[in-house]
Design a protein around this motif. Structure first.
Motif: not given
Length: 770
Positions: A315-329
């Motif tokens: 759920g916390q990951i889904e709240q990330l901005g585009f760049l942070k979510k891209f980095m996580f993936n």
């Protein structure tokens, strides 16, 4: 007709991870404990968080060393002897996990008493039943359960219970023995200190404990274990784990109820390594704080705990901005790829995963899942985030918590591994369910388990004991399994290139019933599909009596998602009518202020993107200086394919921002909506849709046609679940019995007009013929 049985799977020789106590003949829990106290005398053993002086807040963990714990065990056991207890007398423990729980348990082992653990969540009726049935002479309990034990004893309902020992509470101003108790724990320790006695002489065949099963379908049954049984389980449980590095010590966080055999056996198992135990403070709401204070290296959990952890992180990951979510993936894909090869990914840890690890103390090296199978996508996700492989095992109360287990060096997602050393597992055909050991390509059938870890029988219940074993003394688990190609080296033949098979749990034999047309329903298999793939369902149970033509679903919806105005696909004009306008009023009262939430989210995203840009610049500078590699961007197609394969199959959950930000539907509104026909019809359509999407796993007649909706979650506190979180099916059915009968009537009424027209038409035709 003789039963058709498959090949016996076992590991006969010592494995590469074999430890000190192989072979296990002659082993007792007493020996395990006393050897550890001698070998690891100055190591930490039992830890608790002290109260900060003058407050009710907790501070850091303090520990009894092994030598000190051994002395207190001697004193408490000697004190019990001074009260008049004899070898093989039954001693109960009913309290939350704590230092005194462990001391009492080990005292029973050393003095030859029979320990009977009782879940502290049990009510008066179950507690009295276990005390009376086990012929308990003494019980160690906490203040919160003392009342009904004392009441039953005063009413002479527990004539054999002579002593009630209450565990000291440092926050109580009155330190005298409370009404209803005969002694305080500290008094028994002091009594034994004046006259310490040697340990009793026991053998591996001496009865050590009676563990009462959860009682999902009736009264709990007492499974009897000898010292040899649980000694074997303890050795088996750690046989696939490397010991801690030299000069270091393992710390286990104890929060799963010690009345559950898996949690208890693990305490015995880590004796081999000199492991320490840090007990939680007794409240699930404080677990995060306790973990951060202890920083454990060993963590055990059950699917419910791991699932909640997954949901929170995801759920916390889904709240990330585009760049942070891209980095996580990108970091996730690279780390998962390397973890499968037994390698770590330092740059991914630095950027992403160290933050997640720190939420669990940052030192976890061993993680176990017990009680039930963990969904593959959760196991993969948490293993990747923590940088270790969560060990999946299969075992029951009656098999001493062990049976099969995955190895900690290989991913085996969705399976439960190969047998432990000394355990034999085979399958037995179930013709009525169409499972056969001759099935191709993979044999299927009921799982049978044999080994020195198995219980010896049910206390005072010869009939159930006889039914529990087959003619070769294999225990009939009631679970249905399938052998699939494994990933494990063959320790019996190191030169073999053929890996050992892995056991996969696919069904449950016990929860089977038949509908009116003769169709057999395997309830848990159907429930698993709906639980995993239908996003609007939080908990579900299906049932239909033999007179019914279709199933009724008992459900606890995900109310927060169901009434979330922001979720994708919400038909606002229809949802707003639910509850005769109650939902409309709820939305209009400002409890979901879309404008403010969106503005807040946009600001948050902008701040995160700016912060991420700074972090990326730092990493690039370090990479140029040769300190830290930057995120790789090559092999994009290969990584993309891996990412597609690794995402959970249940990722079709509608996107919802407000649900992830803590949107909560109040209980009064849930209670108002649980009998709303529009809510019921919506949920039935969602179940039908899920069944259609997974028609290879849900047959047409397994789609529920009726539904009973619950306003609140099923828990052990409201009696709907056992302490090990298995459904109490009879209680759930009877909670809203009138609603259930009403739904059955609706199902039959749907077909009644068709059936009733036939005789009327026939009569009319006859009249015309005249």
């Amino acid at each position: 007709m003789a039963e058709e049985k498959g090949t016996i799977h076992t590991v006969k020789n010592k494995t590469a991870f074999s430890k000190k106590y192989y072979p296990m003949e002659g082993l007792t829990i007493q020996k395990l404990f006393r050897d550890a106290c001698e070998t690891f005398a100055d190591y930490d053993r039992l830890g608790w968080r002290e109260y900060i002086a003058g407050t009710t807040k907790r501070g850091k963990y303090v520990f009894l060393k092994y030598k000190e714990a051994g002395e207190v065990v001697t004193y408490f056991g000697s004190g019990l002897r001074e009260l008049g207890l004899q070898t093989q007398d039954a001693m109960g423990i009913m309290a939350k996990n704590c230092v005194e729980w462990s001391i009492a348990d080990q005292s029973a082992a050393c003095q030859g008493l029979v320990c009977v653990p009782v879940y502290d969540s049990y009510g008066p009726a179950e507690c009295q039943m276990i005390i009376a049935h086990s012929e308990m002479k003494v019980i160690i309990c906490s203040y919160d359960v003392l009342g009904f034990i004392a009441e039953a004893r005063a009413a002479n309902r527990l004539p054999l219970l002579k002593f009630v020992i209450v565990i000291d509470d440092p926050l109580r101003t009155d330190q005298s023995v409370p009404s209803g108790a005969t002694h305080k724990f500290s008094e028994i320790v002091a009594l034994g200190r004046t006259k310490p006695l040697p340990d009793a002489e026991i053998t591996p065949d001496s009865l050590f404990t009676i563990v009462y099963t959860s009682g999902t379908t009736g009264q709990p049954k007492g499974a009897m274990f000898t010292h040899g049984n649980l000694g074997a389980s303890a050795v088996q449980l750690m046989s696939r784990a490397d010991p801690p590095k030299e000069g270091t010590q393992d710390y286990h966080f104890s929060y799963l109820p010690l009345a559950h055999i898996f949690a208890r056996v693990l305490e015995y198992a880590i004796l081999q390594f000199g492991g320490a135990i840090g007990f939680y403070t007794g409240s699930m709401s404080n677990i995060t704080d306790d973990i951060l204070a202890l920083r454990p290296t060993i963590l055990i959990g059950v699917p419910r705990v791991y699932s909640k952890t997954y949901q929170k992180i995801h759920g916390q990951i889904e709240q990330l901005g585009f760049l942070k979510k891209f980095m996580f993936n990108r970091a996730y894909a690279a780390k998962f790829k390397n973890l499968k090869k037994g390698k770590q990914t330092p740059w991914a840890d630095y950027l992403v995963f160290n933050q997640i690890k720190e939420k669990l103390g940052g030192r976890i090296r061993l993680a176990y899942n017990g009680s039930a199978s963990l969904p593959a996508y959760i196991s993969e996700f948490l293993s990747t985030c923590l940088g270790i492989i969560i060990s999946e095992g299969y075992g029951l109360t009656e098999t001493g918590a062990t049976g099969t287990c995955t190895q900690l060096i290989q991913f085996d997602l969705g399976n439960t591994g190969c047998p432990y050393y000394g355990v034999e597992v085979r399958l037995c055909s179930i013709p009525e369910m169409d499972y056969y050991v001759t099935d191709k390509p993979y044999p299927r059938g009921e799982i049978l388990v044999r080994g020195s870890q198995n219980f010896i029988g049910y206390f005072k219940d010869e009939e159930s004991t006889k039914a529990a074993f087959d003619e070769d003394h294999f225990f009939r688990t009631g679970d249905v399994g399938m052998w699939v190609p494994g990933v494990y080296r063959n320790d019996d033949d190191p030169t073999s290139n053929i890996p050992l098979d892995s056991l996969k749990i696919i069904d449950r034999r016990k929860n089977i019933f038949k509908l009116s047309q003769g169709e057999f329903i395997c309830a848990e298999r159907v429930e698993d599909v709906f639980s995993e793939y239908c996003p609007f369902i939080k908990q579900i149970m299906v049932y239909g009596p033999s007179t019914a033509s279709a199933l009724v679903a008992f459900t606890v919806p995900d109310w927060d998602l169901l009434l979330d105005k922001e979720r994708e696909g919400v038909e606002e004009d229809k949802v707003i009518e639910w509850g005769n306008g109650a939902v409309k009023l709820f939305w209009e009262e400002g409890k979901v202020d879309l404008k403010k939430r969106k503005e807040k989210k946009e600001v948050k995203i902008q701040q995160e993107e700016k912060q991420q840009e700074k972090e990326t610049e730092k990493v690039q500078i370090k990479q140029e200086e040769g300190i830290e590699p930057i995120i790789p961007i090559d092999n994009q197609k290969e990584n993309q394919k891996e990412e597609e394969d690794q995402h959970p199959k249940s990722s079709n959950t509608p996107v919802s921002t407000s649900a992830l930000e803590g949107f909560k539907v109040p209980l009064p509104l849930r209670e108002q909506l649980q009998r709303d026909e529009r809510v019921k019809q919506f949920l039935l359509k969602q179940l039908a849709k899920t069944a259609d999407e997974h028609r290879d796993r849900v047959r047409r007649f397994e789609i529920p046609k009726g539904i009973v909706v619950f306003a609140d979650e099923w828990t052990d506190q409201n009696g709907c679940m056992t302490p090990s979180y298995k459904k109490k099916r009879d209680i759930i059915r009877n909670k809203q019995k009138d609603d259930f009968l009403s739904e059955l009537k609706k199902i039959e009424d749907l077909s009644a007009p068709i059936l009733s027209r036939a005789p009327a038409q026939e009569s009319s035709n006859a009249s015309n013929r005249k």
